[in-house]
Write an enzyme that holds these catalytic residues in place. Structure first.
Site, PDB file in Angstrom:
ATOM      1  N   ASN A 211      10.761   8.752 -17.443  1.00  0.00           N
ATOM      2  CA  ASN A 211       9.671   9.731 -17.424  1.00  0.00           C
ATOM      3  C   ASN A 211       9.393  10.205 -18.843  1.00  0.00           C
ATOM      4  O   ASN A 211      10.039   9.759 -19.789  1.00  0.00           O
ATOM      5  CB  ASN A 211      10.021  10.896 -16.496  1.00  0.00           C
ATOM      6  CG  ASN A 211      11.297  11.582 -16.943  1.00  0.00           C
ATOM      7  OD1 ASN A 211      11.366  12.158 -18.014  1.00  0.00           O
ATOM      8  ND2 ASN A 211      12.336  11.484 -16.110  1.00  0.00           N
ATOM      9  N   ASP A 280      14.844  10.662 -10.113  1.00  0.00           N
ATOM     10  CA  ASP A 280      15.324  10.941  -8.748  1.00  0.00           C
ATOM     11  C   ASP A 280      15.815   9.670  -8.061  1.00  0.00           C
ATOM     12  O   ASP A 280      16.659   9.724  -7.181  1.00  0.00           O
ATOM     13  CB  ASP A 280      14.194  11.580  -7.938  1.00  0.00           C
ATOM     14  CG  ASP A 280      13.911  13.002  -8.415  1.00  0.00           C
ATOM     15  OD1 ASP A 280      14.884  13.748  -8.628  1.00  0.00           O
ATOM     16  OD2 ASP A 280      12.728  13.345  -8.612  1.00  0.00           O
ATOM     17  N   PRO A 306      22.283  10.769  -7.592  1.00  0.00           N
ATOM     18  CA  PRO A 306      22.974  12.028  -7.258  1.00  0.00           C
ATOM     19  C   PRO A 306      22.212  13.201  -7.858  1.00  0.00           C
ATOM     20  O   PRO A 306      21.658  13.088  -8.956  1.00  0.00           O
ATOM     21  CB  PRO A 306      24.341  11.871  -7.943  1.00  0.00           C
ATOM     22  CG  PRO A 306      24.170  10.807  -8.973  1.00  0.00           C
ATOM     23  CD  PRO A 306      23.063   9.912  -8.485  1.00  0.00           C
ATOM     24  N   ASP A 307      22.144  14.317  -7.132  1.00  0.00           N
ATOM     25  CA  ASP A 307      21.512  15.527  -7.659  1.00  0.00           C
ATOM     26  C   ASP A 307      22.587  16.308  -8.426  1.00  0.00           C
ATOM     27  O   ASP A 307      23.460  16.940  -7.812  1.00  0.00           O
ATOM     28  CB  ASP A 307      20.924  16.356  -6.506  1.00  0.00           C
ATOM     29  CG  ASP A 307      20.071  17.497  -7.043  1.00  0.00           C
ATOM     30  OD1 ASP A 307      20.455  18.102  -8.071  1.00  0.00           O
ATOM     31  OD2 ASP A 307      19.011  17.779  -6.451  1.00  0.00           O
ATOM     32  N   LYS A 338      13.735  25.732  -4.587  1.00  0.00           N
ATOM     33  CA  LYS A 338      14.846  25.086  -5.307  1.00  0.00           C
ATOM     34  C   LYS A 338      15.954  26.093  -5.594  1.00  0.00           C
ATOM     35  O   LYS A 338      17.134  25.785  -5.473  1.00  0.00           O
ATOM     36  CB  LYS A 338      14.353  24.458  -6.617  1.00  0.00           C
ATOM     37  CG  LYS A 338      13.670  23.111  -6.374  1.00  0.00           C
ATOM     38  CD  LYS A 338      13.158  22.456  -7.634  1.00  0.00           C
ATOM     39  CE  LYS A 338      12.392  21.188  -7.248  1.00  0.00           C
ATOM     40  NZ  LYS A 338      11.514  20.665  -8.267  1.00  0.00           N
ATOM     41  N   LYS A 342      19.227  25.007  -3.511  1.00  0.00           N
ATOM     42  CA  LYS A 342      20.330  24.483  -4.331  1.00  0.00           C
ATOM     43  C   LYS A 342      21.345  25.569  -4.682  1.00  0.00           C
ATOM     44  O   LYS A 342      22.269  25.338  -5.445  1.00  0.00           O
ATOM     45  CB  LYS A 342      19.776  23.837  -5.613  1.00  0.00           C
ATOM     46  CG  LYS A 342      18.897  22.603  -5.364  1.00  0.00           C
ATOM     47  CD  LYS A 342      18.673  21.805  -6.640  1.00  0.00           C
ATOM     48  CE  LYS A 342      17.629  20.712  -6.419  1.00  0.00           C
ATOM     49  NZ  LYS A 342      17.510  19.796  -7.569  1.00  0.00           N
TER      50      LYS A 342
HETATM   51  O1  PMT Z   1      11.936  17.282 -22.495  1.00  0.00           O
HETATM   52  P1  PMT Z   1      10.599  17.937 -22.795  1.00  0.00           P
HETATM   53  O2  PMT Z   1       9.570  16.918 -23.218  1.00  0.00           O
HETATM   54  O3  PMT Z   1      10.737  19.081 -23.749  1.00  0.00           O
HETATM   55  O4  PMT Z   1      10.036  18.527 -21.414  1.00  0.00           O
HETATM   56  C1  PMT Z   1      10.676  19.619 -20.814  1.00  0.00           C
HETATM   57  C2  PMT Z   1      10.785  19.478 -19.294  1.00  0.00           C
HETATM   58  C3  PMT Z   1       9.400  19.599 -18.672  1.00  0.00           C
HETATM   59  C4  PMT Z   1      11.407  18.130 -18.928  1.00  0.00           C
HETATM   60  C5  PMT Z   1      11.747  20.629 -18.833  1.00  0.00           C
HETATM   61  O5  PMT Z   1      11.175  21.855 -19.164  1.00  0.00           O
HETATM   62  C6  PMT Z   1      11.986  20.574 -17.328  1.00  0.00           C
HETATM   63  O6  PMT Z   1      11.229  21.083 -16.521  1.00  0.00           O
HETATM   64  N1  PMT Z   1      13.119  19.925 -16.909  1.00  0.00           N
HETATM   65  C7  PMT Z   1      13.417  19.660 -15.507  1.00  0.00           C
HETATM   66  C8  PMT Z   1      12.594  18.493 -15.052  1.00  0.00           C
HETATM   67  C9  PMT Z   1      12.880  18.113 -13.615  1.00  0.00           C
HETATM   68  O7  PMT Z   1      13.402  17.057 -13.374  1.00  0.00           O
HETATM   69  O8  PMT Z   1      12.546  19.008 -12.732  1.00  0.00           O
HETATM   70  P2  PMT Z   1      12.728  18.840 -11.117  1.00  0.00           P
HETATM   71  O9  PMT Z   1      11.926  19.933 -10.529  1.00  0.00           O
HETATM   72  O10 PMT Z   1      12.425  17.435 -10.703  1.00  0.00           O
HETATM   73  O11 PMT Z   1      14.275  19.056 -10.892  1.00  0.00           O
HETATM   74  C10 PMT Z   1      14.823  20.332 -10.575  1.00  0.00           C
HETATM   75  C11 PMT Z   1      16.140  20.538 -11.277  1.00  0.00           C
HETATM   76  O12 PMT Z   1      17.130  19.650 -10.760  1.00  0.00           O
HETATM   77  C12 PMT Z   1      16.110  20.323 -12.772  1.00  0.00           C
HETATM   78  O13 PMT Z   1      16.917  21.330 -13.357  1.00  0.00           O
HETATM   79  C13 PMT Z   1      16.758  18.957 -12.958  1.00  0.00           C
HETATM   80  O14 PMT Z   1      17.445  18.842 -14.212  1.00  0.00           O
HETATM   81  C14 PMT Z   1      17.740  18.937 -11.791  1.00  0.00           C
HETATM   82  N2  PMT Z   1      18.029  17.590 -11.263  1.00  0.00           N
HETATM   83  C15 PMT Z   1      17.037  16.876 -10.653  1.00  0.00           C
HETATM   84  C16 PMT Z   1      17.339  15.649 -10.096  1.00  0.00           C
HETATM   85  C17 PMT Z   1      18.663  15.152 -10.187  1.00  0.00           C
HETATM   86  N3  PMT Z   1      18.981  13.974  -9.674  1.00  0.00           N
HETATM   87  N4  PMT Z   1      19.613  15.862 -10.790  1.00  0.00           N
HETATM   88  C18 PMT Z   1      19.316  17.080 -11.333  1.00  0.00           C
HETATM   89  O15 PMT Z   1      20.207  17.732 -11.912  1.00  0.00           O
END
Ligand code: PMT
Length: 405
Positions: A211, A280, A306-307, A338, A342
């Site tokens: 991504n 994901d 894995p999350d 979330k 979580k």
């Molecule tokens: O890196 P930059 O270009 O500066 O951009 C910043 C950002 C937009 C990436 C950052 O601010 C951000 O939002 N990061 C989280 C992105 C994300 O994957 O969001 P999500 O809504 O899909 O996931 C929710 C949370 O679960 C996040 O904290 C993620 O790190 C965590 N996660 C998700 C999936 C997974 N398999 N494991 C995780 O730990």
């Protein structure tokens, strides 16, 4: 001690006074420490030192007039106010302090001070009688009460031949004091594990799913945590960024590797912050050889990764756990879900899109926890990260005090 001025944006205001000549050296010293400096001069400052000198030393156009079509085109005064991490006025004359104390906005520098939300630091310089005058002292009290920091003045011989308090601090003393202002010890003695950047999931030996995360947000959070005294481990997916100083970096490529690195480090950590954009899904079976383009269609079978965030929060004794939520729609609803599903302590939600959130200089965050929420307005990621770290430190200490009582 780490160089906390590295990468900081300092708006240097110069008001009229003989000490203005020291601001030239100050600018040079600040830049030597890695700070960017933009200079704003009052008209009377230009009587003591020329804008051209300051332009040469700062490497940036110098701003003098409130409404100047040339500089407004390059960076308008409101943009300038937003750009800064800190405003330092050196020298700050008695007249400038009086105008600031009374909220006047009759020139560019005083307007910027009113229009900016960042902290203001003054290095007063004036004749000792003027400094000791009750009118100046009343202004000093007013400014201090409003959170303005005063550095100096020092006592000693003055340009006017008198001796007493009113001398501007030397440039190196100002640099040190400013650097100390960026340090707090809110996280000292605490271990933080922070994830950043994207992950890459192999399709075959040359292709992958990933991504647009650049890692900037997560790295900024890691730097801010280290500045606040934390012992930081940064688990980073592939990025183009330099490894920040005083931070232990664990480079990983895939979500599975990120998961394992986090689990190895989390045992003795007090705080976990998940800023990474973890893929994901991954290919159930990455091809061993490069896939040939013989067919018109290609189907990839994906399986869930894995999350990591959920796994950390589900531990028996979880650390203070902070997630990010990146959403293109229904930001607050999804973020709340979330936070709840979580079992997180806090979530920082950002709206993402083609030119938003991912791979940008600026961002804005809505931070939510069980007892409240706050919007962190659009700002460079470094500044947002410092605000976020302050919130995390406050909530972490609050939670720990309530649990131990
Ligand atoms: O890196 P930059 O270009 O500066 O951009 C910043 C950002 C937009 C990436 C950052 O601010 C951000 O939002 N990061 C989280 C992105 C994300 O994957 O969001 P999500 O809504 O899909 O996931 C929710 C949370 O679960 C996040 O904290 C993620 O790190 C965590 N996660 C998700 C999936 C997974 N398999 N494991 C995780 O730990």
């Amino acid at each position: 001690m780490m160089n906390t001025l590295q990468g900081k944006r300092i708006l240097l205001g110069i008001s009229g006074g003989i000490a203005a000549y020291k601001s030239a050296d100050l600018t040079r010293r600040l830049r030597e420490h890695g700070a960017s400096v933009r200079v704003v001069m009052t008209r009377s400052a230009c009587e003591f030192i020329t804008p051209l000198t300051m332009q040469a030393l700062s490497g940036q156009p110098v701003h003098v007039e409130l409404l100047d079509y040339k500089t407004e085109g390059a960076m308008g005064h409101i943009d300038l106010a937003r750009w800064a991490d800190v405003i330092l006025v050196a020298p700050a004359s008695a007249n400038f302090m009086a105008r600031l104390a009374h909220g006047q906005a009759d020139d560019l520098l005083s307007t910027l001070c009113l229009a900016s939300s960042v902290s203001i630091t003054l290095a007063p310089a004036m004749n000792q009688q003027m400094w000791q005058n009750p009118a100046t002292q009343a202004n000093v009290t007013l400014l201090r009460d409003r959170g303005v920091t005063l550095l100096g003045p020092a006592t000693g011989g003055q340009a006017c031949g008198e001796t007493g308090p009113g001398r501007m601090l030397e440039p190196l003393e100002l640099v040190d004091a400013l650097a100390r202002g960026f340090i707090s010890d809110r996280l000292s003695g605490l271990k933080l594990v922070i994830t950043a950047g994207p992950t890459r999931e192999a399709i075959d030996p040359v292709r992958y799913i990933s991504n647009r995360s650049s890692g900037r947000m997560g790295y900024a959070v890691a730097r801010a945590a280290a500045e606040a005294g934390g012992n930081v481990v940064l688990v980073s997916g592939p990025t183009q960024l330099h490894q920040p100083e005083r931070i232990r970096c664990q480079p990983v490529t895939t979500a599975a590797e990120m998961h394992d690195a986090v689990m190895r480090e989390i045992e003795d950590a007090e705080i976990f912050i998940a800023a990474a954009a973890v893929a994901d899904y991954r290919c159930s079976q990455a091809a061993i050889q490069k896939i040939k383009k013989d067919n018109d269609e290609l189907t990839l079978l994906l399986e869930k990764n894995p999350d990591i965030l959920a796994a950390v929060a589900a531990r028996k004794l979880p650390p203070f756990t902070v997630g990010f939520a990146a959403e293109t729609e229904n930001l607050l609803n999804y973020a709340q879900q979330k936070l709840f599903n979580k079992k997180l302590d806090m979530i920082a939600a950002n709206q993402v899109g083609m030119n938003q959130g991912f791979d940008t200089e600026d961002n804005e965050l809505q931070v939510i926890w069980s007892g409240g929420s706050i919007k962190l307005e659009r700002a460079p990621k470094d500044r947002l990260a410092r605000q976020l770290i302050r919130l995390i430190a406050d909530r972490y200490h609050e939670k720990n005090t309530t649990q131990t009582h």
